[in-house]
Design an enzyme around this catalytic site. Structure first.
Site, mmCIF file in Angstrom:
data_model
loop_
_atom_site.group_PDB
_atom_site.id
_atom_site.type_symbol
_atom_site.label_atom_id
_atom_site.label_comp_id
_atom_site.label_asym_id
_atom_site.label_seq_id
_atom_site.Cartn_x
_atom_site.Cartn_y
_atom_site.Cartn_z
ATOM 1 C CG HIS A 180 -1.780 1.179 1.355
ATOM 2 N ND1 HIS A 180 -1.569 2.132 2.325
ATOM 3 C CD2 HIS A 180 -2.860 1.613 0.629
ATOM 4 C CE1 HIS A 180 -2.475 3.092 2.201
ATOM 5 N NE2 HIS A 180 -3.264 2.802 1.188
ATOM 6 C CD GLU A 197 -5.322 5.042 3.188
ATOM 7 O OE1 GLU A 197 -6.034 4.280 2.502
ATOM 8 O OE2 GLU A 197 -4.192 5.439 2.824
ATOM 9 C CD GLU A 214 -2.805 2.415 -3.649
ATOM 10 O OE1 GLU A 214 -3.441 3.487 -3.616
ATOM 11 O OE2 GLU A 214 -3.092 1.409 -2.961
ATOM 12 C CG HIS A 215 -0.344 6.088 -0.561
ATOM 13 N ND1 HIS A 215 -0.934 7.200 -0.014
ATOM 14 C CD2 HIS A 215 -1.252 5.087 -0.411
ATOM 15 C CE1 HIS A 215 -2.135 6.895 0.452
ATOM 16 N NE2 HIS A 215 -2.344 5.605 0.231
#
Length: 427
Positions: A55, A135, A58-59
């Site tokens: 993740h 997040e 991905e950022h």
């Protein structure tokens, strides 16, 4: 280089010598192209010390390359009216874009650039680390979201399949830049990536662009995921909430299991819509919940089936026995009428999704990564049509006689413990 399908066919597939797979579907009467790079790597491929790295990557992919700043990536796409995004799941990370057909070259260039030449600028990395921590904090503050992570962890304890996709605050805070770079080098191999596109396109042009812009993907094979081992168990977290959030689930099946389609239809007729058994009995007739539904989550080597409900503290006492009663009933009989209704819902959802270039693009990639081939829609519809009421009843018995997993969050003192639930299911 290997190819399949004749030039006149809408769906064409090319496997390049590097191991990269390119699949496209030409759609008539559209003016756009959806393009994506789908990496067969996600949270279940991470080491414990790497949890959250998929993740994080991905950022970071959108935070600058060797020739584009983070602002330039956004500006170039939005200057042509396009949309770019990504997501991380347990078995896949996807980077995708939708543009007008004349901007296809730019779309492929940008996705290729962020996957092969990301700079991982230290300042951008620290900034994005903070974003991801926010997040995680937001997810933790959303009980009807984070309860599914707790459920997953209870079902698959102390193993990659049970770890959260976002990672943990402690792990993200301490994750060094080298972890991201090493993970990308190991897992973003050409043989582990499917390039998919759908819309107003020509297959060979997409192949040529993919060869040019993804040439620097690593050639070494990616590591295999650790097999998931379902254990089942119980998680409870007492929080000062107005509702108790409950997930009750069971081990289920993977994509290739013969019961995949019966379980898909079981989920729909049991808790997949307003006409489903759980919704009608528990919400409409008894008013015990605002939200209740079932879900079937397949993986490559297994899966989960679950029921989610959000209810008040006092209503929880009645909710659980009624829910368990419905799980027992569906192991005894299913009517032709409700099966036909469930089949129509699943079929309509499938066919409606084919009207979207983005959905087609994603389906092509996922089918190749799961089945090693593109599955014709007619074949899927035929398998749905072939499911009988006996198949659904048998699949229900297979699921609900296995060891369950229970996760609760909120004022759950009136929710029975796991052993009591097991006893009620057997009764």
């Amino acid at each position: 280089m290997s190819k399949s399908a004749a030039n006149g066919e809408p769906i064409q597939l090319t496997r390049l010598p590097s191991g990269l797979t390119v699949v496209t579907e030409r759609m008539e009467r559209v003016e756009t192209v959806s393009f994506g790079a789908y990496v067969a790597s996600g949270a279940r491929h991470e080491l414990e010390s790497e949890n959250g790295v998929s993740h994080f990557l991905e950022h970071m992919a959108f935070k600058g390359t060797e020739r584009r700043s983070a602002a330039a990536i956004a500006e170039e796409i939005e200057a042509v009216g396009g949309h770019i995004n990504a997501y991380t799941a347990r078995e896949q990370t996807a980077y995708y874009v939708k543009v007008l057909k004349e901007d296809t070259t730019l779309a492929v260039d940008i996705i290729g650039d962020i996957l092969t030449h990301s700079s991982f600028d230290p300042e951008e990395l620290e900034r994005e680390r903070g974003v991801i921590l926010q997040e995680i904090g937001q997810a933790n503050d959303t009980p009807d979201d984070i309860i599914f992570d707790r459920f997953q962890e209870a079902a698959f304890p102390s193993q990659p399949m049970g770890r959260p996709v976002l990672g943990t605050e402690e792990g993200i805070r301490s994750m060094p830049r080298a972890t991201l770079m090493n993970y990308m080098r190991r897992h973003y191999a050409a043989s582990n990536v499917v390039i998919a596109a759908a819309g107003a396109l020509e297959h060979q042009r997409i192949v040529d662009l993919a060869q040019a812009h993804f040439a620097d993907l690593p050639a070494d094979p990616a590591p295999q995921a650790v097999a998931g081992a379902y254990h089942g168990g119980e998680f409870r977290e007492a929080r000062d909430l107005d509702q108790v959030h409950i997930v009750l689930g069971f081990p289920a099946v993977g994509y290739s299991d013969p019961d995949y389609y019966p379980i898909l239809l079981l989920s729909t007729l049991l808790g997949g819509g307003m006409s489903s058994r759980l919704f009608q009995e528990i919400r409409e007739k008894r008013g015990l919940v605002y939200s209740i539904y079932s879900f079937a989550q397949p993986y490559m080597d297994g899966g989960l089936f679950g029921v989610y409900a959000g209810t008040g503290e006092s209503e929880a006492e009645e909710l659980i026995p009624v829910t368990l009663d419905e799980l027992r009933k569906v192991q005894v009989a299913v009517t032709e009428v409700e099966l036909a209704r469930a089949r129509a819902q699943v079929k309509a959802s499938l066919l409606m999704s084919l009207e979207s270039t983005g959905s087609r693009c994603e389906q092509l990639a996922r089918q190749l990564q799961v089945h090693g081939r593109v599955v014709p829609t007619a074949e899927t519809v035929a398998k749905l049509t072939a499911v009988t009421t006996e198949d659904v009843v048998r699949a229900a018995a297979r699921l609900f006689r296995a060891a369950p997993t229970l996760a609760t969050m909120g004022p759950a003192t009136r929710v029975p413990d796991l052993s009591a639930i097991v006893g009620q299911l057997a009764g």
